[in-house]
Design a protein around this motif. Sequence first.
Motif, PDB file in Angstrom:
ATOM      1  N   ARG A 166       0.841  -1.206   0.000  1.00 13.79           N
ATOM      2  CA  ARG A 166       0.000   0.000   0.000  1.00 13.79           C
ATOM      3  C   ARG A 166       0.872   1.250   0.000  1.00 13.79           C
ATOM      4  N   GLU A 212       1.226   7.633  -6.162  1.00 13.71           N
ATOM      5  CA  GLU A 212       0.184   8.668  -6.229  1.00 13.71           C
ATOM      6  C   GLU A 212       0.707  10.010  -5.744  1.00 13.71           C
ATOM      7  N   ARG A 221     -11.893  13.990 -12.946  1.00 17.01           N
ATOM      8  CA  ARG A 221     -11.231  12.702 -12.724  1.00 17.01           C
ATOM      9  C   ARG A 221      -9.958  12.882 -11.901  1.00 17.01           C
ATOM     10  N   GLN A 266     -10.840  13.635  -8.194  1.00 12.36           N
ATOM     11  CA  GLN A 266     -11.242  12.426  -7.475  1.00 12.36           C
ATOM     12  C   GLN A 266     -10.020  11.579  -7.109  1.00 12.36           C
ATOM     13  N   ARG A 267      -9.072  11.491  -8.041  1.00 12.12           N
ATOM     14  CA  ARG A 267      -7.850  10.710  -7.781  1.00 12.12           C
ATOM     15  C   ARG A 267      -7.056  11.321  -6.635  1.00 12.12           C
ATOM     16  N   GLU A 327      -8.281  13.169  -4.185  1.00 10.48           N
ATOM     17  CA  GLU A 327      -9.024  12.941  -2.945  1.00 10.48           C
ATOM     18  C   GLU A 327      -8.818  11.506  -2.445  1.00 10.48           C
ATOM     19  N   ASN A 328      -8.826  10.544  -3.367  1.00  6.14           N
ATOM     20  CA  ASN A 328      -8.589   9.144  -2.993  1.00  6.14           C
ATOM     21  C   ASN A 328      -7.188   8.960  -2.414  1.00  6.14           C
ATOM     22  N   MET A 329      -6.232   9.668  -2.974  1.00  2.81           N
ATOM     23  CA  MET A 329      -4.865   9.585  -2.477  1.00  2.81           C
ATOM     24  C   MET A 329      -4.772  10.074  -1.040  1.00  2.81           C
ATOM     25  N   ARG A 330      -5.458  11.196  -0.773  1.00  4.24           N
ATOM     26  CA  ARG A 330      -5.441  11.754   0.595  1.00  4.24           C
ATOM     27  C   ARG A 330      -6.103  10.802   1.591  1.00  4.24           C
ATOM     28  N   LYS A 331      -7.218  10.181   1.192  1.00  3.42           N
ATOM     29  CA  LYS A 331      -7.915   9.243   2.070  1.00  3.42           C
ATOM     30  C   LYS A 331      -7.044   8.014   2.354  1.00  3.42           C
ATOM     31  N   GLU A 332      -6.374   7.508   1.310  1.00  3.31           N
ATOM     32  CA  GLU A 332      -5.514   6.338   1.475  1.00  3.31           C
ATOM     33  C   GLU A 332      -4.326   6.672   2.371  1.00  3.31           C
ATOM     34  N   ARG A 333      -3.807   7.911   2.231  1.00  2.04           N
ATOM     35  CA  ARG A 333      -2.681   8.318   3.073  1.00  2.04           C
ATOM     36  C   ARG A 333      -3.090   8.326   4.543  1.00  2.04           C
TER      37      ARG A 333
END
Length: 627
Positions: free
Chosen positions: A226, A233, A247, A250-251, A253-259
Motif C-alpha cells: 500500500r 500517487e 477525474r 477524485q484521484r 481525494e482518494n490519495m489523501r484518504k488512502e494516506r
Amino acid sequence: MTEQLLLSVQDALITFGKAPLFEDLTFHVHEGDRIAVVGKNGAGKSTMMNMISGKLTLDMGERWKLAGTSIGMMRQDVKPKKGQTVRDYVFEGITAQNADELSYLVDMVITPLDLEADALTTHLSGGQMRRTELARALVEDPDILLLDEPTNHLDLDVIEWLENFLNSRRGTLVCISHDKTFLANITNKVFWLDRGEIKVSPDGFAKFDEWSTMLLEQEERELKNRQKKLDIEVEWASRGVKARRKRNQQRLENMRKERDALKKDTSAYRRVMAKIKIDDIETENTSKNIAEFYNVSKGYGEKVLLDKLSMKIQRGDRIGIIGKNGSGKTTFLKTLIGDLEPDEGTVKLKKDIEFSYFDQKRKELNDDHSLWKTLSPDESDYIDVMGKERHVCGYLKQFLFDPSDARNKVATLSGGQKNRLMLAKVLANPKNFLILDEPTNDLDMDTLDMLEEILTAYKGTLIVVSHDRDFLDQTVSQLLVFEGDGVVEHIIGGYSDYVAFKKRQEKKKAGNADNSEGTEKGSSKSKAKTKKAATQVEEAAEDSGEEPPAKLSYKHKYELEQLPKKIKTLESEITELTTLLKDPDFYNRDADGFMRASEKIGRLKNRLDEAETRWLELEEMKATAGE
C-alpha cells in the motif's frame, strides 16, 4: 463433517460510551468446539463471553442460539450467602430432576479442588471462593461452558486435574486464560480479538504463535505494498494536477484518504508489534553463596513444613517454586527473608543482600493512594527506574496503564491491574535478590510477556512461586518442589524438566516392581502349594458333611470389637470441628487455625469412611462364618 451449529453472532455492533468496541462482528460456536479467546488487555474478551452467554444485548446485529442449548458461565465477584455451605453453593443451578444423578459429580469435583463440602462459603478466602464457583460451573455441565481465568489461584496438580476433566467432557468449551500451557492442552480453536476484529484459527492454542506470526507478516507485506502504491500517487500529485478535471480531483481525494488510512493502519500495526525495551538490570557480583540453610525445620503443631532442609542459594540463581497450598512454600520464603525463625537449624545470609518482595496479597498497595503516588510517594513527576529518570506517566504506560488514569485511586483497579501496579513498583528498582510470590495471577498474556522480558534482563538472584508452567519454563533454571510433610525435591531445569524427571521415576519404579515380581516367583510356588492344600482340606470337610473352619481369626474378632469405639470417637471429633468451623468469627480470629481445622476435618472424614467400610467387611465375614 461439520458439527452442529449451537450459537451464532452476526454483524454485531457493541459500543461503550460513544466509541464502538466491535463493528460488524461475526462468529460461530459449533458442537465440540474448544475455543481459546485471546487478545490484548481491553480487546473485549469478557465482552465476547457476555455476548455468548446472553448477558450483553447487541446494539445492532443478531444473536442466534439453537433451541434447547444450555450455556453456563464461571461467574466473577460472587458474594457468598450467610449459612450456605460449599455443597449448597455447588448444587445451585442444578434442577431437582437431575440433582440425585449429579450428586456423585459434586463430590468428584469438590475433592480435587481442595474444598470442604460442609465449609461455609462466608468463611472462604477469595481463592477458595473462585474454586467453589469453578466447581459449580463444572457440575452444572452445560452444552456451552464459559470459563474466565479458571486456573487463577490453583495449584499445578489441580490445574492438571482440570485439564483432564475438561478433556473428558463432551460439551463445548470457551475459555479465557493467561496460562499458555493450559490453553494448549485443552483447545482446538482460537478466537483472536485484534483491533476490533476477530480472527479465527482452526487449530488450538498450541499453534497460535506460529499462526498469528504468519498473519502479522502478511499484514506487514500488505502495508508495504500500500505504501508503494501511495508513493506513486504522491509523486503524481507533486507534478501538479489540473483542477478543472473531475477525474484528477477524485484521484487526488482518494490519495489523501488512502494516506490517512495507511497512517492509521500502520500505527495500529506498530502498537501490536511494539516490544518493550528493557535495559539489563545489573547487580553487584561478589562471592557466590548468598544464602544457606542448615538442617532447617519448621512446623505448626503436628504439621511439618520444613524438615532438616539444607541448601545453598548462589548469586544469580533463578529458582522456581511449586507445590500444593500448605506444603511450605510461603514458610520457606518467610524463613529466607527473616520474617520467621526456624524451629531448628540456621539460615545464614550475606550482609549485602537486599530483598525486593512481590507479595501476592499486595499488602504494600494503599487503596487510598493514586497510581502516581504509589510509584512516586512525594508525587514528583519523575522517578528513578533502574538508575534512569523516567516520567511517571511513561513508566505507567510501559505496564499497560492509560496515563490519563495516573491520578485515579488504587481502589478503582481490578485484581489484574493491581498486580501490574505492584509489579511496576517492585521492578522500578529491584534489589539484588528478587522474590515474586504468584506474580502471574490475574495477568493477561501481554503483561506476562512483558514480565518475562524484564526477568530475562534481570541479573540478580530470582525466586518465583508460580503455577504457570510456561512462565516457569521461560524464567527459571531450577525448581524446588514442595511435596508436603517437609519433603522438598530439587530439579535442575524448568517445569518441563520436572515432568520428564517424574516420568523417569515412574518408569524406574515400574522396572523395580517387575524385578521384585521375578524374585518372588520361587516363593510363590510354595504359597500356591499351601493354598492348594488348604483348599483340599476344606473340600474334604464339605464331602464329609462337616462345617468349614471359622473365617474370623482372633485378630479379626478383636478388630471388630474395637471398630465401633473408633467410629464413635471419629464422629465426635468431626462434630466438634464442624461446630467450630460454623463459627462466623473463627476465620477472622485465627486464619491459620481455621485452615488447620479444615484440613483436619477432611482427614477425619476419610478415616471414618475407611473405618465404616472395614466394619462392614468384618461383619460380612462374621455372618458368612455363621458366628
